[in-house]
Motif scaffolding. Structure first.
Motif, PDB file in Angstrom:
ATOM      1  N   SER A 105      -8.700 -13.392   0.697  1.00  0.00           N
ATOM      2  CA  SER A 105      -8.060 -12.747  -0.449  1.00  0.00           C
ATOM      3  C   SER A 105      -6.729 -13.412  -0.785  1.00  0.00           C
ATOM      4  O   SER A 105      -5.955 -13.751   0.115  1.00  0.00           O
ATOM      5  N   ASN A 138       3.016  -7.588   8.541  1.00  0.00           N
ATOM      6  CA  ASN A 138       2.120  -6.883   7.626  1.00  0.00           C
ATOM      7  C   ASN A 138       1.201  -7.849   6.893  1.00  0.00           C
ATOM      8  O   ASN A 138       0.017  -7.567   6.708  1.00  0.00           O
ATOM      9  N   GLU A 164       0.271 -10.737   8.014  1.00  0.00           N
ATOM     10  CA  GLU A 164      -0.658 -11.258   9.018  1.00  0.00           C
ATOM     11  C   GLU A 164      -1.822 -10.282   9.219  1.00  0.00           C
ATOM     12  O   GLU A 164      -2.975 -10.691   9.307  1.00  0.00           O
ATOM     13  N   ARG A 165      -1.524  -9.004   9.265  1.00  0.00           N
ATOM     14  CA  ARG A 165      -2.567  -7.982   9.410  1.00  0.00           C
ATOM     15  C   ARG A 165      -3.485  -7.965   8.186  1.00  0.00           C
ATOM     16  O   ARG A 165      -4.703  -7.913   8.315  1.00  0.00           O
ATOM     17  N   GLU A 166      -2.904  -8.046   6.998  1.00  0.00           N
ATOM     18  CA  GLU A 166      -3.711  -8.064   5.773  1.00  0.00           C
ATOM     19  C   GLU A 166      -4.612  -9.302   5.736  1.00  0.00           C
ATOM     20  O   GLU A 166      -5.764  -9.224   5.336  1.00  0.00           O
ATOM     21  N   LYS A 167      -4.077 -10.427   6.167  1.00  0.00           N
ATOM     22  CA  LYS A 167      -4.876 -11.662   6.177  1.00  0.00           C
ATOM     23  C   LYS A 167      -6.028 -11.549   7.175  1.00  0.00           C
ATOM     24  O   LYS A 167      -7.133 -12.017   6.914  1.00  0.00           O
ATOM     25  N   ALA A 168      -5.790 -10.913   8.314  1.00  0.00           N
ATOM     26  CA  ALA A 168      -6.847 -10.744   9.311  1.00  0.00           C
ATOM     27  C   ALA A 168      -7.978  -9.869   8.761  1.00  0.00           C
ATOM     28  O   ALA A 168      -9.149 -10.121   9.030  1.00  0.00           O
ATOM     29  N   GLU A 169      -7.613  -8.848   7.978  1.00  0.00           N
ATOM     30  CA  GLU A 169      -8.614  -7.946   7.400  1.00  0.00           C
ATOM     31  C   GLU A 169      -9.384  -8.598   6.257  1.00  0.00           C
ATOM     32  O   GLU A 169     -10.572  -8.364   6.084  1.00  0.00           O
ATOM     33  N   LYS A 170      -8.692  -9.393   5.440  1.00  0.00           N
ATOM     34  CA  LYS A 170      -9.303 -10.037   4.270  1.00  0.00           C
ATOM     35  C   LYS A 170      -8.829 -11.489   4.195  1.00  0.00           C
ATOM     36  O   LYS A 170      -7.966 -11.824   3.390  1.00  0.00           O
ATOM     37  N   PRO A 171      -9.408 -12.356   5.029  1.00  0.00           N
ATOM     38  CA  PRO A 171      -8.887 -13.723   5.134  1.00  0.00           C
ATOM     39  C   PRO A 171      -8.947 -14.567   3.871  1.00  0.00           C
ATOM     40  O   PRO A 171      -8.127 -15.464   3.689  1.00  0.00           O
ATOM     41  N   LYS A 200       0.821  -1.215   0.000  1.00  0.00           N
ATOM     42  CA  LYS A 200       0.000   0.000   0.000  1.00  0.00           C
ATOM     43  C   LYS A 200       0.855   1.266   0.000  1.00  0.00           C
ATOM     44  O   LYS A 200       0.570   2.230   0.694  1.00  0.00           O
TER      45      LYS A 200
END
Length: 73
Positions: A36, A25, A27-34, A13
């Motif tokens: 994707s 980072n 891990e955070r993206e996966k938590a927001e959009k598992p 981003k």
């Protein structure tokens, strides 16, 4: 999407990441959009080490759908 530029710098981003920060980072993206997939846009001149760093981090956080594309940006 995560990018690797011609200097092998990794960014998410628009933010440049240190290699050691990639896993957190992702891990955070996966938590927001598992559900994707992860798309890695790598410049052809980038070091393979940067790509391996991202692939290892993706595996560590459980991202299974990973695509790699080349880009000249």
């Amino acid at each position: 999407m995560i990018k690797i530029n011609s200097s092998s710098m990794i960014s998410v981003k628009g933010r440049v990441l240190e290699p050691r920060a990639v896993e957190a980072n992702l891990e955070r993206e996966k938590a927001e959009k598992p559900s994707s997939p992860l798309i890695i846009a790598a410049h052809p001149e980038a070091d393979t080490e940067s790509l391996v760093t991202i692939l290892d981090a993706a595996k560590a956080v459980g991202i299974e759908a990973v695509s790699v594309a080349t880009t000249n940006n």
